[in-house]
Design a protein around this motif. Sequence first.
Motif, mmCIF file in Angstrom:
data_model
loop_
_atom_site.group_PDB
_atom_site.id
_atom_site.type_symbol
_atom_site.label_atom_id
_atom_site.label_comp_id
_atom_site.label_asym_id
_atom_site.label_seq_id
_atom_site.Cartn_x
_atom_site.Cartn_y
_atom_site.Cartn_z
ATOM 1 N N SER A 146 0.837 -1.208 0.000
ATOM 2 C CA SER A 146 0.000 0.000 0.000
ATOM 3 C C SER A 146 0.870 1.255 0.000
ATOM 4 O O SER A 146 0.545 2.247 -0.650
ATOM 5 C CB SER A 146 -0.933 0.006 1.207
ATOM 6 O OG SER A 146 -1.822 -1.090 1.131
ATOM 7 N N ASP B 165 -5.926 -1.231 -4.924
ATOM 8 C CA ASP B 165 -5.350 -1.833 -3.716
ATOM 9 C C ASP B 165 -6.413 -2.743 -3.109
ATOM 10 O O ASP B 165 -7.385 -2.271 -2.535
ATOM 11 C CB ASP B 165 -4.915 -0.742 -2.733
ATOM 12 C CG ASP B 165 -3.969 -1.269 -1.643
ATOM 13 O OD1 ASP B 165 -3.567 -2.450 -1.716
ATOM 14 O OD2 ASP B 165 -3.636 -0.513 -0.718
ATOM 15 N N GLU B 166 -6.238 -4.040 -3.274
ATOM 16 C CA GLU B 166 -7.159 -5.062 -2.771
ATOM 17 C C GLU B 166 -8.609 -4.853 -3.220
ATOM 18 O O GLU B 166 -9.503 -4.672 -2.396
ATOM 19 C CB GLU B 166 -7.067 -5.118 -1.245
ATOM 20 C CG GLU B 166 -5.612 -5.274 -0.800
ATOM 21 C CD GLU B 166 -5.471 -5.871 0.582
ATOM 22 O OE1 GLU B 166 -6.378 -6.635 0.971
ATOM 23 O OE2 GLU B 166 -4.468 -5.610 1.240
#
Length: 316
Positions: free
Chosen positions: A56, A173-174
């Motif tokens: 991240s 991100d995810e």
Amino acid sequence: MTAIIEADGLGKDFVLSEGPLFRRTRRTVRAVDDVGFTVGEGEMVGYLGPNGAGKSTTMKMLIGILTPSRGRVRVAGLEPSRQRTRLAARIGVVFGQRTTLWWDLPLRDSLALTRHLYRVPAADHARRLAELTEVLELGPFLRTPVRQLSLGQRMRGDLAAALLHAPPLLVLDEPTIGLDVVSKSAIRGFLLRLNAEHGTTILLTTHDLGDVERLCRRVVVIDHGRLAFDGDLAGLRATAPSPRTLVVDLAEPAPAIAAAGARTVRVEGPRQWLELSGNPAAVIAEVARSHRVRDLTLREPDIEDVVARLYARPAP
Ligand SMILES: Nc1ncnc2c1ncn2[C@@H]1O[C@H](COP(=O)(O)OP(=O)(O)OP(=O)(O)O)[C@@H](O)[C@H]1O
Ligand SMILES: [Mg+2]
């Protein structure tokens, strides 16, 4: 190949103050350390690593919300932390754990507002909104306040919001975190289509190895802030070779099987899992001689095993 992301010697430190007031000590966490990679236009790349690896933090440097402590990064020809506003017009960003949609507004209103944020001409906006509404199947809940949406619906709304200004690069991100199997599959299908039909470059972090197998021809792996691997999935399998597993179903429960060329790693009732280091045929013959066997299955290592072994390697 034209590069859309270029990172070289990229690093980020966080300084933490710890301990009681007046006796605070400062500790530096090296979240990202000397990371370099290039992503070409039209690529689809997975950025993987265990919890706390620095994924991240890297994403935040790429989109300009964190300033690197060291190194160089260029995204779409811009320096993210200094040209964040200009960069915003060139990238779409989705953080799975957070939404950019207005919580109390109907989804439709949030999506309408992005037009002003990115100064998209009304006709282009309307055309893209219609297209995204169709492929992401947003129609049934466009009028619903965001806070009432399910996680999967919200994620589809976030994807639409990130893509209404037609950015050439999408950073995720995810994106599938917390989603059920059906929603995951819908998101994956959408991303594949976006990449194939619009040539959108996609960089994503994920802990979901289904995402990796389905979406990423190339993976970049970081561990403890440092680059551990950059290449295709076949290359990844070769770097961290994993043993095959023999799954043995016995006629009745028994103590862990001891056989040459195998290590019993799990026992559950009459079923046992043997990690093979030797010749499978010899192991099977030995197990069949010493036990009453109902069934045998030889399982090839899947990408999950490979990544687990890669993460388990000691830090460089
Ligand atoms: N704002 C911050 N202040 C201090 N330390 C931070 C901050 N953000 C991240 N870190 C630390 O930097 C390291 C990398 O964190 P990061 O969030 O990038 O990991 P990650 O790979 O995204 O992990 P996860 O898979 O859990 O999301 C961790 O040790 C984390 O605690
Ligand atoms: Mg993270």
